[in-house]
Design a protein around this motif. Sequence first.
Motif, short mmCIF file in Angstrom:
data_model
loop_
_atom_site.label_atom_id
_atom_site.label_comp_id
_atom_site.label_asym_id
_atom_site.label_seq_id
_atom_site.Cartn_x
_atom_site.Cartn_y
_atom_site.Cartn_z
N THR A 56 -2.26 3.87 5.28
CA THR A 56 -1.98 4.39 6.46
C THR A 56 -0.38 3.91 6.80
O THR A 56 0.21 4.40 7.95
N SER A 57 0.35 3.29 5.73
CA SER A 57 1.53 3.38 5.69
C SER A 57 2.27 3.93 4.55
O SER A 57 2.16 3.29 3.45
N PHE A 58 3.12 5.08 4.73
CA PHE A 58 3.66 5.52 3.69
C PHE A 58 4.84 4.59 3.35
O PHE A 58 5.40 4.58 1.90
N THR A 59 5.55 3.75 4.12
CA THR A 59 6.49 2.78 3.63
C THR A 59 5.97 1.80 2.77
O THR A 59 6.82 1.27 1.89
N LYS A 60 5.01 1.18 2.98
CA LYS A 60 4.20 0.10 2.31
C LYS A 60 3.85 0.78 0.86
O LYS A 60 4.29 -0.03 -0.04
#
Length: 170
Positions: free
Chosen positions: A59-63
């Motif tokens: 759910t997190s592109f940055t993670k």
Amino acid sequence: IVLTSVKEVHTIYAQLKAKNYLASEKVGLAGTSMGGIVTSGCLAVYPWVQAAGICMGTTSFTKLATHQVVEMQQREIDLPMSAQEQAGLMTMLSKFNMEDHEPMWRGKPIIFWHGMRDTVVPYQMSRDLYDSLNDEQLEAIRYLSEEKAGHAVSRSGVLQVTQFIAQRLA
């Protein structure tokens, strides 16, 4: 590839709508691995997504990007980007983080499936969002996990995700 795919999903939707191929306004998306990541990005930016299945996605592109950079560093692979370019990329990727865009998906039926032994897209990357939700937010969301599964959706998982979405769109 993922960002291009998010844009292409909208292009497909627009064409289906323009040609009157949609039976209703209820549109569901589901994807596995990169498709699950694309699905979560679509939930963050497209209000027309009414139900979603995210299998082995994040759910997190940055993670995920940070995880990939760390893996590259551990393998001593040079990343051909300056720190400033990386920061710019992270800012751009944050536009697709579900965590940062809850109003877009609040109340929509979403089902997650993730193997707990997944090393490609780590299990916690989708589980963290789910665990952070309150009871009201969880009313429409279901999380399925399999303790011994890795980066492969079981037949049972595919059937449960499919049934979940079909029931919510009916």
